[in-house]
Design a protein around this motif. Structure first.
Motif, PDB file in Angstrom:
ATOM      1  N   CYS A 101       0.833  -1.201   0.000  1.00 47.19           N
ATOM      2  CA  CYS A 101       0.000   0.000   0.000  1.00 47.19           C
ATOM      3  C   CYS A 101       0.869   1.252   0.000  1.00 47.19           C
ATOM      4  CB  CYS A 101      -0.929   0.000   1.207  1.00 47.19           C
ATOM      5  SG  CYS A 101      -1.959   1.486   1.363  1.00 47.19           S
ATOM      6  N   ALA A 102       2.002   1.189   0.708  1.00 49.37           N
ATOM      7  CA  ALA A 102       2.912   2.325   0.754  1.00 49.37           C
ATOM      8  C   ALA A 102       3.693   2.477  -0.552  1.00 49.37           C
ATOM      9  CB  ALA A 102       3.879   2.169   1.931  1.00 49.37           C
ATOM     10  N   LEU A 164       4.306  12.180  -1.676  1.00 52.55           N
ATOM     11  CA  LEU A 164       3.725  11.030  -0.978  1.00 52.55           C
ATOM     12  C   LEU A 164       4.459  10.691   0.315  1.00 52.55           C
ATOM     13  CD1 LEU A 164       3.118   8.714  -4.062  1.00 52.55           C
ATOM     14  CD2 LEU A 164       1.378   9.940  -2.761  1.00 52.55           C
ATOM     15  N   HIS A 167       2.161   9.517   3.131  1.00 50.17           N
ATOM     16  CA  HIS A 167       1.555   8.213   2.886  1.00 50.17           C
ATOM     17  C   HIS A 167       2.577   7.087   3.020  1.00 50.17           C
ATOM     18  CE1 HIS A 167      -0.984   5.109   1.158  1.00 50.17           C
ATOM     19  NE2 HIS A 167       0.018   4.800   0.346  1.00 50.17           N
ATOM     20  N   PRO A 171       1.058   4.577   5.852  1.00 49.82           N
ATOM     21  CA  PRO A 171       0.084   4.260   4.804  1.00 49.82           C
ATOM     22  C   PRO A 171      -1.337   4.018   5.296  1.00 49.82           C
ATOM     23  CG  PRO A 171       1.518   2.382   5.232  1.00 49.82           C
ATOM     24  CD  PRO A 171       2.087   3.539   5.987  1.00 49.82           C
ATOM     25  N   ASP A 172      -1.523   3.809   6.597  1.00 48.83           N
ATOM     26  CA  ASP A 172      -2.872   3.523   7.116  1.00 48.83           C
ATOM     27  C   ASP A 172      -3.504   4.716   7.818  1.00 48.83           C
ATOM     28  OD1 ASP A 172      -1.117   3.579   9.206  1.00 48.83           O
ATOM     29  OD2 ASP A 172      -1.885   1.768  10.194  1.00 48.83           O
ATOM     30  N   ARG A 173      -2.947   5.915   7.658  1.00 52.52           N
ATOM     31  CA  ARG A 173      -3.439   7.043   8.447  1.00 52.52           C
ATOM     32  C   ARG A 173      -4.838   7.503   8.030  1.00 52.52           C
ATOM     33  NH1 ARG A 173      -0.318  12.507   6.498  1.00 52.52           N
ATOM     34  NH2 ARG A 173      -0.365  12.149   4.243  1.00 52.52           N
ATOM     35  N   CYS A 181      -6.565   0.656   1.886  1.00 49.83           N
ATOM     36  CA  CYS A 181      -5.418   1.403   1.359  1.00 49.83           C
ATOM     37  C   CYS A 181      -5.927   2.683   0.718  1.00 49.83           C
ATOM     38  CB  CYS A 181      -4.642   0.564   0.345  1.00 49.83           C
ATOM     39  SG  CYS A 181      -3.136   1.384  -0.271  1.00 49.83           S
ATOM     40  N   VAL A 183      -5.148   6.527  -0.327  1.00 52.30           N
ATOM     41  CA  VAL A 183      -4.099   7.503  -0.633  1.00 52.30           C
ATOM     42  C   VAL A 183      -4.770   8.855  -0.830  1.00 52.30           C
ATOM     43  CG1 VAL A 183      -2.185   8.108  -2.160  1.00 52.30           C
ATOM     44  CG2 VAL A 183      -2.788   5.702  -1.794  1.00 52.30           C
ATOM     45  N   SER A 274      -8.140  11.591  -3.796  1.00 49.35           N
ATOM     46  CA  SER A 274      -8.036  10.357  -3.019  1.00 49.35           C
ATOM     47  C   SER A 274      -8.537   9.192  -3.848  1.00 49.35           C
ATOM     48  CB  SER A 274      -8.864  10.465  -1.736  1.00 49.35           C
ATOM     49  OG  SER A 274      -8.947   9.215  -1.077  1.00 49.35           O
TER      50      SER A 274
END
Length: 328
Positions: A101-102, A164, A167, A171-173, A181, A183, A274
């Motif tokens: 995801c990152a 990025l 992110h 990555p989960d913020r 996932c 972004v 997003s």
């Protein structure tokens, strides 16, 4: 087992997992087939460009080295980015974990930015070749082109790393449920991105290609005015050439705008960009399809590419000294 009666959990072992209604099997089968076709087409076309330019010595020119590097970025898009983005949409659940995801958005953004940067370099190369042909060979050398390509890749890696950074580090913020996932590119970052990664390159390409068109038309008129052919035939030929040049330049610019303009709609509308937006998949695939079209508009217009394809398909490139064949 989930008994709430709602959409099934993506991961039944986690009550906090996302709930996504699955696509019908028939629709999934069609989408997977389409995804496989588009990805395979993108990989095949760009791989043919890479093999052609790498193998044949006659094609080791500054312009073709740019095409080669462009094809590498588009190949990665077809090989990695397209399948992952397709999997995200078809399965509705993110199945690849937080590390992917990152990394996946970063790789995707880097490849697309590099592809765009190479198109700008190609427009500069064509501008110098048409508008300053006498000094072209001294200004544009293989070493300078290779340095420009390295700078293009480096800038793409650095720029997208900055965009990025949040992110990649977390990555989960923005996730609302387990193993999602999401972004998010903020409106401020998206606005900056419009000017740096879209309006700037787009302006350079349009201005340079229009300048190339004007100079090319002027040169053709001078050539035809000096020929011994009848004035009527020269005039008709000149008009056909002008229309052909205008059509080619128009295709280059219009395809670029069609592929990249939709992606910047959220920023222009004052929203954060997003991948959780309902229409994001459409915007994303418009941009990704540019990697499929690039080898068509930058390579298939060349006769040497068609000759190279025949030699590759018939396996004649495996013969000794095939790299020295005349395909121009």
């Amino acid at each position: 087992m989930d008994g709430s009666g709602g959409p099934p959990l993506c991961f039944p072992d986690f009550n906090s997992s996302c709930r996504r209604p699955p696509l019908p099997h028939s629709e999934s089968a069609v989408l997977y087939t389409l995804l496989a076709f588009v990805s395979l087409l993108t990989v095949t076309l760009n791989l043919l460009v890479i093999i052609s330019i790498s193998h044949f010595q006659q094609l080791h020119t500054p312009t073709n080295i740019l095409l080669l590097s462009l094809a590498v970025s588009d190949l990665v898009v077809g090989l990695l980015v397209m399948p992952i983005e397709g999997l995200r949409y078809i399965e509705r659940c993110w199945l690849l974990g937080s590390l992917m995801c990152a990394l996946t958005p970063y790789v995707a953004y880097c490849m697309l930015s590099a592809s765009l940067g190479h198109m700008v370099l190609i427009s500069i190369d064509r501008y110098l070749a048409i508008c300053d042909p006498l000094l072209y060979s001294t200004k544009v050398t293989l070493n300078r082109v290779k340095i420009s390509i390295c700078l293009c890749w480096a800038c793409s890696l650095l720029y997208n790393g900055l965009i990025l950074m949040g992110h990649i580090g977390q990555p989960d913020r923005f996730n609302s449920c387990h193993r999602e996932c999401v972004v998010v590119i903020s409106h401020i970052s998206g606005t900056v991105d419009i000017f740096i990664a879209f309006l700037g390159p787009c302006t350079v390409m349009v201005v340079l290609y229009m300048r190339v068109f004007v100079v090319a038309v002027t040169q053709m008129r001078v050539i035809y005015s000096q020929t011994a052919a009848t004035k009527m035939r020269a005039a008709l030929t000149a008009k056909r050439s002008e229309r052909k040049a205008a059509r080619t330049l128009g295709i280059l610019i219009v395809v670029f705008l069609m592929c990249f303009c939709p992606y910047y709609y959220p920023a222009l509308a004052g929203q954060d960009n997003s991948n959780s937006l309902s229409y994001f998949s459409v915007l994303s695939w418009f941009t990704l399809m540019n990697s499929t079209v690039n080898p068509l508009i930058y390579a298939l217009f060349y006769t040497w590419f068609r000759k190279a394809i025949k030699l590759i398909i018939t396996l004649r490139i495996l013969q000794s000294r095939s790299q020295e064949l005349n395909i121009l």
